[in-house]
Design an enzyme around this catalytic site. Structure first.
Site, short mmCIF file in Angstrom:
data_model
loop_
_atom_site.label_atom_id
_atom_site.label_comp_id
_atom_site.label_asym_id
_atom_site.label_seq_id
_atom_site.Cartn_x
_atom_site.Cartn_y
_atom_site.Cartn_z
CE LYS A 11 19.36 17.41 62.49
NZ LYS A 11 18.12 16.78 61.98
CE1 TYR A 51 18.32 18.51 56.76
CE2 TYR A 51 18.38 20.63 57.86
CZ TYR A 51 18.63 19.27 57.87
OH TYR A 51 19.19 18.67 58.97
CG ASN A 114 16.82 14.07 64.18
OD1 ASN A 114 17.31 15.19 64.07
ND2 ASN A 114 16.66 13.25 63.16
CG HIS A 117 22.38 16.18 58.79
ND1 HIS A 117 21.41 15.63 57.98
CD2 HIS A 117 23.48 16.35 58.00
CE1 HIS A 117 21.89 15.51 56.75
NE2 HIS A 117 23.14 15.94 56.73
CD GLU A 128 24.76 16.63 53.61
OE1 GLU A 128 23.61 16.29 53.31
OE2 GLU A 128 25.42 16.09 54.53
P1 CMP Z 1 18.15 14.86 59.10
O1 CMP Z 1 19.05 13.68 59.11
O2 CMP Z 1 18.77 16.18 59.41
O3 CMP Z 1 17.44 14.97 57.65
C1 CMP Z 1 16.19 15.60 57.47
C2 CMP Z 1 15.52 15.94 58.76
O4 CMP Z 1 14.14 16.21 58.69
C3 CMP Z 1 15.63 14.78 59.72
O5 CMP Z 1 16.96 14.60 60.13
C4 CMP Z 1 14.65 15.20 60.80
O6 CMP Z 1 15.22 16.07 61.73
C5 CMP Z 1 13.61 16.01 60.02
N1 CMP Z 1 12.30 15.36 59.96
C6 CMP Z 1 11.18 15.84 60.53
N2 CMP Z 1 10.15 15.04 60.29
C7 CMP Z 1 10.60 14.00 59.57
C8 CMP Z 1 9.99 12.83 59.02
N3 CMP Z 1 8.69 12.56 59.17
N4 CMP Z 1 10.78 11.97 58.32
C9 CMP Z 1 12.10 12.23 58.15
N5 CMP Z 1 12.73 13.35 58.66
C10 CMP Z 1 11.98 14.22 59.37
#
Ligand code: CMP
Length: 140
Positions: A11, A51, A114, A117, A128
């Site tokens: 990311k 998403y 974070n 993904h 995906e």
């Molecule tokens: P990802 O695995 O890419 O899937 C959805 C993304 O939403 C997650 O990682 C986070 O980067 C983002 N996200 C932001 N806030 C939240 C939250 N409260 N709970 C889960 N995902 C979140």
């Protein structure tokens, strides 16, 4: 055990801090093989489509803004139980809850920024991968 493919994104928070090599090293050290890879910058439409499953969630607009804020690295990873293995190496979505040694524990800034993904099921991995790569771009 089954040879599987999963989908991975490095990311914008990680590309901005020049961490792509360190993230990929963790994936490779866990036995995963990069069989497709490209560095791109998503449009708003790209991020919204990827998403879409989260479109009703309160964090959706922020997530789309973040995922379009800089370059990302799209990858297909291959290995034994690749889907579960990738999720294990990534660690919990919230880095505060991630196990030590995981990518998110070591590199993630917070639950949104974070670093990575990874697909959460075989069905989503296939969808995906198909959304982001043509078959001839996957060389494994
Ligand atoms: P990802 O695995 O890419 O899937 C959805 C993304 O939403 C997650 O990682 C986070 O980067 C983002 N996200 C932001 N806030 C939240 C939250 N409260 N709970 C889960 N995902 C979140």
């Amino acid at each position: 055990m089954a040879l599987e493919r999963t989908f991975s994104i490095i990311k914008p928070d990680a590309t901005a801090r020049n961490l792509t090599g360190k993230v990929i090293a963790k994936l490779e050290d866990a036995g995963l093989r990069v069989v497709a890879q490209k560095r791109v910058k998503w449009s708003k439409a790209d991020a919204e489509k990827f998403y879409a499953v989260h479109s009703a969630r309160p964090f959706y607009n922020d997530l789309v803004a973040f995922m379009t804020s800089g370059p990302i690295v799209l990858q297909v990873l291959e290995g034994e139980n690749a889907i579960a293995k990738n999720r294990e190496v990534m660690g919990a979505t919230d880095p505060a809850k991630a196990d030590s040694g995981t990518i998110r524990k070591e590199f993630a800034e917070n639950i949104e920024r974070n670093s990575v993904h990874g697909s959460d099921s075989a069905e989503n991995a296939a969808a995906e991968i198909a959304l982001c790569f043509r078959l001839e771009e996957i060389v494994g």
